[in-house]
Design an enzyme around this catalytic site. Structure first.
Site, PDB file in Angstrom:
ATOM      1  CD  GLU A  14      41.064  33.869  39.135  1.00  0.00           C
ATOM      2  OE1 GLU A  14      39.871  34.034  39.329  1.00  0.00           O
ATOM      3  OE2 GLU A  14      41.894  33.731  40.061  1.00  0.00           O
ATOM      4  CB  SER A  29      36.608  42.802  38.905  1.00  0.00           C
ATOM      5  OG  SER A  29      37.592  43.143  39.864  1.00  0.00           O
ATOM      6  CG  ASN A  79      38.438  32.090  45.861  1.00  0.00           C
ATOM      7  OD1 ASN A  79      38.407  31.671  47.025  1.00  0.00           O
ATOM      8  ND2 ASN A  79      39.523  32.624  45.314  1.00  0.00           N
ATOM      9  CD  GLU A 105      43.477  36.753  46.385  1.00  0.00           C
ATOM     10  OE1 GLU A 105      42.884  35.916  47.093  1.00  0.00           O
ATOM     11  OE2 GLU A 105      42.886  37.640  45.738  1.00  0.00           O
ATOM     12  CG  HIS A 129      43.649  32.469  43.762  1.00  0.00           C
ATOM     13  ND1 HIS A 129      44.092  33.707  44.158  1.00  0.00           N
ATOM     14  CD2 HIS A 129      42.390  32.644  43.290  1.00  0.00           C
ATOM     15  CE1 HIS A 129      43.127  34.606  43.943  1.00  0.00           C
ATOM     16  NE2 HIS A 129      42.078  33.974  43.413  1.00  0.00           N
ATOM     17  N   GLY A 134      39.850  41.457  42.533  1.00  0.00           N
ATOM     18  CA  GLY A 134      39.492  42.249  43.706  1.00  0.00           C
ATOM     19  C   GLY A 134      39.644  43.743  43.507  1.00  0.00           C
ATOM     20  CE  LYS A 194      39.301  36.360  46.097  1.00  0.00           C
ATOM     21  NZ  LYS A 194      40.109  37.365  45.459  1.00  0.00           N
TER      22      LYS A 194
HETATM   23  C1  PEP Z   1      39.377  35.422  42.503  1.00  0.00           C
HETATM   24  O1  PEP Z   1      39.900  35.609  43.573  1.00  0.00           O
HETATM   25  O2  PEP Z   1      39.493  34.322  41.935  1.00  0.00           O
HETATM   26  C2  PEP Z   1      38.629  36.519  41.908  1.00  0.00           C
HETATM   27  C3  PEP Z   1      38.313  36.449  40.652  1.00  0.00           C
HETATM   28  O3  PEP Z   1      38.295  37.557  42.753  1.00  0.00           O
HETATM   29  P1  PEP Z   1      37.359  38.822  42.388  1.00  0.00           P
HETATM   30  O4  PEP Z   1      36.144  38.300  41.684  1.00  0.00           O
HETATM   31  O5  PEP Z   1      37.032  39.438  43.711  1.00  0.00           O
HETATM   32  O6  PEP Z   1      38.153  39.713  41.505  1.00  0.00           O
END
Ligand code: PEP
Length: 271
Positions: free
Chosen positions: A178, A224, A19, A108, A106, A184, A21
């Site tokens: 998630e 992460s 992803n 976000e 998601h 992040g 983003k």
């Molecule tokens: C995500 O946005 O789906 C995600 C897992 O981000 P990150 O790996 O940066 O934590």
């Protein structure tokens, strides 16, 4: 229900999504796609690999991917088919430009655009009815976790999103657990916590659909995940891969996660 050979019990094909983003640019997006193809190499034979660039770069990224075994997805999709929905992109439009996947729900988007369970459910239904495959994101915030509601919140999001989804459509869904506090932040869930959340989601799927379906649906971890922690987190047999944000912007790191997932030695399937 009949499931393809790659989905028989205990034989879920790994999935790793990148992803991107709101990152990359007109030059760096296709360059990252090309580098991802090169770095992932043969590992894509044993793992579904999909990149999710910003919508405006889907077409150049599609060109850069060529006929490589790396799929293309959108980070979002409209719940509507067409018409007066300024700024939205429909599932049909995405399909027309070669995207076959969409991320839905998601955190976000839930946070930045106020997308609640109802909208997420509508988007999932629209995507699947239109023939897209979906990565459905669920997971709790830090506050919810501290309040001891992690499983309750995640299960609620899952139940709401799946309310109108028929069992056979779940074949086209990957669920991404998630935990919002891990996205992040550089702080991933512990392998134990991630595994427990995946077991809970599989139990819920068993209740919502059937034990057979629960064993067939892929559930991946996001938060992460990177080249350094992938081996520990993906070691649990119930975790079928990952959705990766930050680390997907470095083709080498992303490919390392793909190799880790692919090493589980699963059968070949679609990407
Ligand atoms: C995500 O946005 O789906 C995600 C897992 O981000 P990150 O790996 O940066 O934590």
């Amino acid at each position: 229900m009949d499931w393809p050979a790659s989905y028989t019990r205990g034989m879920r094909r790994p999935f790793v999504g990148g992803n991107w983003k709101m990152n990359t640019g007109a030059e760096s997006a296709p360059a990252l796609a090309a580098a991802t193809v090169t770095e992932v190499g043969d590992a894509a034979r044993a793992c579904d690999v999909v990149v999710f660039p910003p919508a405006c770069f889907l077409i150049p990224v599609r060109s850069a991917l060529g006929d490589a075994a790396v799929g293309l997805g959108a980070q979002d999709v409209s719940s509507e088919a067409n018409g007066a929905h300024t700024g939205d992109i429909s599932a049909e439009m995405l399909k027309e430009i070669g995207a076959t996947w969409a991320i839905i729900g998601h955190s976000e988007r839930r946070r930045d655009h106020g997308e609640g369970d109802h909208v997420v459910a509508q988007k999932l239904e629209m995507a699947l009815e239109s023939g897209l495959r979906a990565v459905l994101c669920v997971g709790e915030t830090l506050e919810e976790r501290k309040a001891g509601q992690a499983h309750q919140v995640t299960a609620r999001q899952l139940r709401a999103a799946c309310a109108s989804i028929r069992a056979e459509q779940m074949h086209d869904v990957v669920i991404a657990y998630e935990p919002v506090w891990a996205i992040g932040t550089g702080v991933s869930a512990t392998p134990q916590d991630a595994a427990e959340a995946h077991r809970m989601i599989r139990r819920e799927l068993g209740i919502l659909y059937s034990p057979e379906l629960a064993q067939a649906v892929r559930i991946v971890y996001g938060g992460s995940l990177n080249a350094a922690n992938a081996a520990a987190i993906l070691a649990d047999p119930g975790i079928d891969g990952g959705l990766i944000g930050g680390a997907s912007l470095k083709a080498g790191d992303f490919a390392q996660v793909v190799r880790t997932a692919a090493a589980r030695g699963q059968p070949q399937g679609r990407h």
